[in-house]
Write a protein that holds these residues in place. Structure first.
Motif, PDB file in Angstrom:
ATOM      1  N   SER A 193      -7.266  39.952 106.793  1.00  0.00           N
ATOM      2  CA  SER A 193      -6.943  41.255 106.221  1.00  0.00           C
ATOM      3  C   SER A 193      -5.471  41.582 106.419  1.00  0.00           C
ATOM      4  O   SER A 193      -4.803  42.099 105.523  1.00  0.00           O
ATOM      5  N   THR A 194      -4.969  41.277 107.620  1.00  0.00           N
ATOM      6  CA  THR A 194      -3.559  41.536 107.911  1.00  0.00           C
ATOM      7  C   THR A 194      -2.649  40.709 107.018  1.00  0.00           C
ATOM      8  O   THR A 194      -1.643  41.208 106.488  1.00  0.00           O
ATOM      9  N   MET A 195      -3.008  39.447 106.832  1.00  0.00           N
ATOM     10  CA  MET A 195      -2.193  38.576 105.980  1.00  0.00           C
ATOM     11  C   MET A 195      -2.160  39.083 104.550  1.00  0.00           C
ATOM     12  O   MET A 195      -1.114  39.101 103.898  1.00  0.00           O
ATOM     13  N   ALA A 196      -3.334  39.531 104.044  1.00  0.00           N
ATOM     14  CA  ALA A 196      -3.397  40.042 102.679  1.00  0.00           C
ATOM     15  C   ALA A 196      -2.569  41.314 102.542  1.00  0.00           C
ATOM     16  O   ALA A 196      -1.827  41.494 101.567  1.00  0.00           O
ATOM     17  N   SER A 197      -2.678  42.217 103.555  1.00  0.00           N
ATOM     18  CA  SER A 197      -1.915  43.453 103.518  1.00  0.00           C
ATOM     19  C   SER A 197      -0.420  43.174 103.583  1.00  0.00           C
ATOM     20  O   SER A 197       0.374  43.789 102.872  1.00  0.00           O
ATOM     21  N   GLN A 198      -0.023  42.223 104.454  1.00  0.00           N
ATOM     22  CA  GLN A 198       1.392  41.896 104.580  1.00  0.00           C
ATOM     23  C   GLN A 198       1.920  41.292 103.298  1.00  0.00           C
ATOM     24  O   GLN A 198       3.037  41.584 102.867  1.00  0.00           O
ATOM     25  N   ALA A 199       1.093  40.451 102.638  1.00  0.00           N
ATOM     26  CA  ALA A 199       1.506  39.847 101.371  1.00  0.00           C
ATOM     27  C   ALA A 199       1.715  40.924 100.313  1.00  0.00           C
ATOM     28  O   ALA A 199       2.675  40.877  99.534  1.00  0.00           O
ATOM     29  N   SER A 200       0.808  41.925 100.289  1.00  0.00           N
ATOM     30  CA  SER A 200       0.941  43.021  99.327  1.00  0.00           C
ATOM     31  C   SER A 200       2.188  43.846  99.607  1.00  0.00           C
ATOM     32  O   SER A 200       2.928  44.222  98.694  1.00  0.00           O
ATOM     33  N   THR A 201       2.407  44.139 100.887  1.00  0.00           N
ATOM     34  CA  THR A 201       3.588  44.907 101.276  1.00  0.00           C
ATOM     35  C   THR A 201       4.868  44.157 100.914  1.00  0.00           C
ATOM     36  O   THR A 201       5.829  44.735 100.382  1.00  0.00           O
TER      37      THR A 201
ATOM     38  N   THR B 192      -4.348  52.695  96.586  1.00  0.00           N
ATOM     39  CA  THR B 192      -5.765  52.995  96.338  1.00  0.00           C
ATOM     40  C   THR B 192      -6.683  52.056  97.103  1.00  0.00           C
ATOM     41  O   THR B 192      -7.703  52.467  97.653  1.00  0.00           O
ATOM     42  N   ILE B 193      -6.332  50.761  97.126  1.00  0.00           N
ATOM     43  CA  ILE B 193      -7.184  49.775  97.804  1.00  0.00           C
ATOM     44  C   ILE B 193      -6.789  49.597  99.269  1.00  0.00           C
ATOM     45  O   ILE B 193      -7.245  48.673  99.930  1.00  0.00           O
ATOM     46  N   LYS B 194      -5.922  50.497  99.760  1.00  0.00           N
ATOM     47  CA  LYS B 194      -5.453  50.440 101.151  1.00  0.00           C
ATOM     48  C   LYS B 194      -4.803  49.093 101.463  1.00  0.00           C
ATOM     49  O   LYS B 194      -5.021  48.498 102.518  1.00  0.00           O
ATOM     50  N   GLY B 195      -4.007  48.634 100.478  1.00  0.00           N
ATOM     51  CA  GLY B 195      -3.326  47.352 100.660  1.00  0.00           C
ATOM     52  C   GLY B 195      -1.980  47.479 101.343  1.00  0.00           C
ATOM     53  O   GLY B 195      -1.347  46.482 101.665  1.00  0.00           O
ATOM     54  N   LEU B 196      -1.522  48.720 101.561  1.00  0.00           N
ATOM     55  CA  LEU B 196      -0.214  48.926 102.190  1.00  0.00           C
ATOM     56  C   LEU B 196      -0.399  49.208 103.673  1.00  0.00           C
ATOM     57  O   LEU B 196      -0.280  50.339 104.151  1.00  0.00           O
ATOM     58  N   ARG B 197      -0.736  48.169 104.406  1.00  0.00           N
ATOM     59  CA  ARG B 197      -0.905  48.294 105.845  1.00  0.00           C
ATOM     60  C   ARG B 197       0.073  47.370 106.555  1.00  0.00           C
ATOM     61  O   ARG B 197       0.267  46.237 106.130  1.00  0.00           O
ATOM     62  N   PHE B 198       0.644  47.856 107.621  1.00  0.00           N
ATOM     63  CA  PHE B 198       1.610  47.057 108.356  1.00  0.00           C
ATOM     64  C   PHE B 198       0.929  46.405 109.561  1.00  0.00           C
ATOM     65  O   PHE B 198      -0.106  46.871 110.034  1.00  0.00           O
ATOM     66  N   ALA B 199       1.515  45.328 110.061  1.00  0.00           N
ATOM     67  CA  ALA B 199       0.831  44.477 111.032  1.00  0.00           C
ATOM     68  C   ALA B 199       0.817  45.040 112.454  1.00  0.00           C
ATOM     69  O   ALA B 199       0.091  44.555 113.290  1.00  0.00           O
ATOM     70  N   GLY B 200       1.623  46.035 112.713  1.00  0.00           N
ATOM     71  CA  GLY B 200       1.689  46.570 114.062  1.00  0.00           C
ATOM     72  C   GLY B 200       0.420  47.282 114.474  1.00  0.00           C
ATOM     73  O   GLY B 200      -0.283  47.847 113.643  1.00  0.00           O
ATOM     74  N   THR B 201       0.099  47.279 115.764  1.00  0.00           N
ATOM     75  CA  THR B 201      -1.086  47.971 116.275  1.00  0.00           C
ATOM     76  C   THR B 201      -0.673  48.938 117.370  1.00  0.00           C
ATOM     77  O   THR B 201       0.338  48.760 118.038  1.00  0.00           O
ATOM     78  N   LYS B 202      -1.495  49.980 117.553  1.00  0.00           N
ATOM     79  CA  LYS B 202      -1.227  50.945 118.620  1.00  0.00           C
ATOM     80  C   LYS B 202      -1.489  50.303 119.983  1.00  0.00           C
ATOM     81  O   LYS B 202      -2.277  49.371 120.103  1.00  0.00           O
ATOM     82  N   SER B 203      -0.859  50.850 120.990  1.00  0.00           N
ATOM     83  CA  SER B 203      -1.037  50.324 122.343  1.00  0.00           C
ATOM     84  C   SER B 203      -2.506  50.402 122.755  1.00  0.00           C
ATOM     85  O   SER B 203      -3.130  51.457 122.652  1.00  0.00           O
ATOM     86  N   GLY B 204      -3.057  49.270 123.203  1.00  0.00           N
ATOM     87  CA  GLY B 204      -4.444  49.225 123.644  1.00  0.00           C
ATOM     88  C   GLY B 204      -5.442  49.015 122.538  1.00  0.00           C
ATOM     89  O   GLY B 204      -6.633  48.849 122.813  1.00  0.00           O
ATOM     90  N   ALA B 205      -4.995  49.026 121.257  1.00  0.00           N
ATOM     91  CA  ALA B 205      -5.929  48.855 120.139  1.00  0.00           C
ATOM     92  C   ALA B 205      -6.192  47.377 119.907  1.00  0.00           C
ATOM     93  O   ALA B 205      -5.368  46.522 120.224  1.00  0.00           O
ATOM     94  N   HIS B 206      -7.366  47.082 119.372  1.00  0.00           N
ATOM     95  CA  HIS B 206      -7.686  45.701 119.046  1.00  0.00           C
ATOM     96  C   HIS B 206      -6.856  45.261 117.830  1.00  0.00           C
ATOM     97  O   HIS B 206      -6.645  46.041 116.904  1.00  0.00           O
ATOM     98  N   PRO B 207      -6.369  44.036 117.813  1.00  0.00           N
ATOM     99  CA  PRO B 207      -5.601  43.572 116.664  1.00  0.00           C
ATOM    100  C   PRO B 207      -6.468  43.530 115.422  1.00  0.00           C
ATOM    101  O   PRO B 207      -7.665  43.264 115.508  1.00  0.00           O
TER     102      PRO B 207
END
Length: 329
Positions: A288-296, A268-283
């Protein structure tokens, strides 16, 4: 009023006098006048002195506590210039004084008593969320209330140990139109759980660290107990009340339900995000990434512990469907 308060201690009339007080406290009045009325009645202190051992009386006193808290919250949150800052502070202080009483009724073994204070709990949490959004920190008393409230809510999520779980092949009572009877216990418990989840998820927004601590710790402890001592499908209660014996199906079901609730909240809070990014996308943003990775990671660990606990071996029909639903999700 002296006579009415005296009747609160008269067994034959205590329920009627309590209902009368609910009507008085709920009377339509301007905020400042309502605050004066509640102070004049000294209703908060009076309720704290009542012995609400009888279930019917406990339900009525719970309704009185709820009505008082709802009225005080309206004063606390009132934006009318006629409502002074002193009035806001007084209403807040009276609500804080009421909090232990609200917790007592919420934790009552009978759900019809617990549910009497649901509107008050909802109102208080809505104010807390608003304060957080405005950048106003909670007081020590308010933080303490949340720390006591969340374990009570989690405990109330459990099935009652005497719950009449239908055996295979048994059908539920239905009305003539084929719908479930409104008095069917499963329907009522499902509604109770939905309300409790709303409160629990609200606390997750207000105090995510507290949410993670209570929900994850409770689920992990249940799965750990299952790993060590196994689980019984026939017995509802645990073999030993201190978490050292075989797990009963009631707490086993709570464990898999909490795992599902934790995953749903992260989704619901979009906490399940992985750290990888698409080619050419900004990191992504670092914090936010650390929090998402901790939740995952926390969800991955919880699922691993759930699977390794062997809880799915319990043949009680309340366990496996939720277990496999968690895995599928």
């Amino acid at each position: 009023m002296t006579l009415l308060f005296g009747l609160l201690k008269t067994p034959a009339l205590c329920n009627e006098s309590c209902r009368c007080l609910v009507e008085i406290v709920s009377k339509g009045m301007r905020p400042m006048e309502k605050l004066y009325l509640i102070q004049f009645l000294n209703i908060v202190e009076v309720m704290g002195q009542l012995e609400a051992g009888d279930v019917d009386f406990a339900e009525n006193v719970g309704k009185l506590a709820n009505a008082t808290a709802v009225e005080l919250k309206a004063i606390w949150a009132d934006k009318d210039p006629a409502t002074t800052a002193e009035a806001h502070a007084t209403a807040c202080a009276l609500i804080e004084q009421l909090m232990p009483l609200l917790l007592r009724f919420l934790a009552h073994e009978y759900d019809n008593v617990s549910s009497t204070v649901f509107p008050a709990i909802s109102d208080i949490l809505s104010v807390f969320k608003k304060l957080q959004k405005e950048g106003t920190g909670l007081t020590e008393t308010q933080q303490g209330f949340l720390a006591q409230l969340l374990p009570v809510l989690v405990e109330k999520l459990k099935y009652d140990e005497g719950y009449p779980w239908p055996l295979p092949g048994e059908s539920h009572a239905v009305d003539n139109d084929g719908s479930l009877d409104e008095d069917d216990e499963e329907v009522m418990f499902g509604e109770l759980r939905r309300n409790l989840r709303v409160f629990i998820d609200a606390i997750g927004q207000i105090a995510p660290g507290l949410y993670d601590s209570v929900v994850l710790t409770t689920a992990h402890n249940i799965f750990k107990q299952c790993s060590q001592y196994g689980v019984s499908a026939e017995r509802a209660a645990d073999a030993d009340g201190d978490g050292q014996g075989q797990l009963g199906w009631v707490r086993a079901e709570l464990g898999v339900y909490l795992a599902q609730a934790y995953g749903e909240r992260l989704s619901t809070i979009k906490g399940l995000r992985f750290a990888g990014t698409k080619s050419g996308a900004h990191p992504p943003n670092g914090s936010s990434t650390m929090a998402s990775q901790a939740s995952t990671d926390a969800l991955a660990e919880l699922m691993t512990v759930m699977i390794q606990s062997g809880i799915v071996s319990c043949v009680h029909p309340a366990i496996a469907p939720t277990f496999f639903e968690n895995c599928v999700r």
